[in-house]
Design a protein around this motif. Structure first.
Motif, PDB file in Angstrom:
ATOM      1  N   GLN A   3      31.688 -46.305  45.032  1.00 47.72           N
ATOM      2  CA  GLN A   3      31.968 -47.745  45.047  1.00 47.72           C
ATOM      3  C   GLN A   3      32.763 -48.122  43.811  1.00 47.72           C
ATOM      4  O   GLN A   3      32.671 -47.474  42.768  1.00 47.72           O
ATOM      5  N   LYS A   4      33.524 -49.207  43.916  1.00 49.19           N
ATOM      6  CA  LYS A   4      34.291 -49.727  42.795  1.00 49.19           C
ATOM      7  C   LYS A   4      33.760 -51.108  42.452  1.00 49.19           C
ATOM      8  O   LYS A   4      33.699 -51.992  43.313  1.00 49.19           O
ATOM      9  N   ASP A  33      22.605 -43.280  39.911  1.00 48.12           N
ATOM     10  CA  ASP A  33      22.854 -42.036  40.644  1.00 48.12           C
ATOM     11  C   ASP A  33      24.118 -42.101  41.496  1.00 48.12           C
ATOM     12  O   ASP A  33      24.779 -41.095  41.715  1.00 48.12           O
ATOM     13  N   ALA A  34      24.472 -43.299  41.970  1.00 47.84           N
ATOM     14  CA  ALA A  34      25.656 -43.456  42.824  1.00 47.84           C
ATOM     15  C   ALA A  34      26.961 -43.299  42.039  1.00 47.84           C
ATOM     16  O   ALA A  34      28.008 -43.086  42.637  1.00 47.84           O
ATOM     17  N   LYS A  35      26.897 -43.389  40.708  1.00 51.58           N
ATOM     18  CA  LYS A  35      28.063 -43.240  39.826  1.00 51.58           C
ATOM     19  C   LYS A  35      29.277 -44.051  40.302  1.00 51.58           C
ATOM     20  O   LYS A  35      30.351 -43.504  40.540  1.00 51.58           O
ATOM     21  N   PRO A  36      29.122 -45.378  40.430  1.00 46.30           N
ATOM     22  CA  PRO A  36      30.268 -46.173  40.850  1.00 46.30           C
ATOM     23  C   PRO A  36      31.364 -46.171  39.781  1.00 46.30           C
ATOM     24  O   PRO A  36      31.092 -45.947  38.598  1.00 46.30           O
ATOM     25  N   ASP A 113      34.969 -53.053  45.567  1.00 48.39           N
ATOM     26  CA  ASP A 113      33.951 -53.341  46.577  1.00 48.39           C
ATOM     27  C   ASP A 113      33.126 -54.555  46.159  1.00 48.39           C
ATOM     28  O   ASP A 113      32.633 -55.302  46.996  1.00 48.39           O
ATOM     29  N   LYS A 114      32.981 -54.718  44.848  1.00 50.43           N
ATOM     30  CA  LYS A 114      32.199 -55.836  44.299  1.00 50.43           C
ATOM     31  C   LYS A 114      32.869 -56.319  43.029  1.00 50.43           C
ATOM     32  O   LYS A 114      33.355 -55.524  42.221  1.00 50.43           O
ATOM     33  N   VAL A 115      32.846 -57.644  42.829  1.00 51.74           N
ATOM     34  CA  VAL A 115      33.335 -58.265  41.596  1.00 51.74           C
ATOM     35  C   VAL A 115      32.210 -59.158  41.075  1.00 51.74           C
ATOM     36  O   VAL A 115      31.670 -59.989  41.820  1.00 51.74           O
ATOM     37  N   ILE A 116      31.865 -58.963  39.811  1.00 49.17           N
ATOM     38  CA  ILE A 116      30.785 -59.729  39.184  1.00 49.17           C
ATOM     39  C   ILE A 116      31.379 -60.454  37.993  1.00 49.17           C
ATOM     40  O   ILE A 116      32.123 -59.868  37.209  1.00 49.17           O
TER      41      ILE A 116
END
Length: 118
Positions: A3-4, A33-36, A113-116
């Motif tokens: 994921q980005k 663990d997903a290492k985005p 994929d997500k912007v915070i």
């Protein structure tokens, strides 16, 4: 496929805990663990966090957090316009921190994929 995630930070590093919180979230994401893929874009007064050798009297480790994130492969950029407005663009930055542009942020945002925001 990783994921980005893009974090956009506007808050001054020592005026509230939003900048600290953003760096903590980036650290937690990168350590997951997903290492985005994590990218941090510092705007407005948050650009000041890119300067080395700051001490807030409470032993804040923002520089150490930034250095750790860079070592973990996180991209950290300061908004060029914001840095110029604050006289930071020609100053030495923490190793690995770079000046970025709004077109770069637009590219990051469209690919994310997500912007915070903080």
């Amino acid at each position: 496929m990783s994921q980005k995630v893009v974090l956009i930070v506007h808050a001054a590093p020592y005026g509230s805990e939003r900048c600290l919180s953003a760096l903590r979230v980036a650290t937690a994401l990168r350590g997951h663990d997903a290492k985005p893929e994590v990218k941090v874009f510092l705007m407005s007064d948050a650009t000041v966090v890119g300067l080395p050798h700051q001490h807030d009297g409470a032993g804040s480790g923002l520089q150490a957090m930034v250095e750790h994130l860079v070592a973990e492969g996180v991209t950290l950029k300061l908004c060029r316009t914001c840095a110029l407005a604050r006289g930071l663009a020609e100053l030495t930055l923490i190793a690995g921190v770079e000046i970025g542009t709004l077109p770069e942020l637009a590219d990051w945002t469209l690919a994310a994929d997500k912007v915070i925001t903080f």
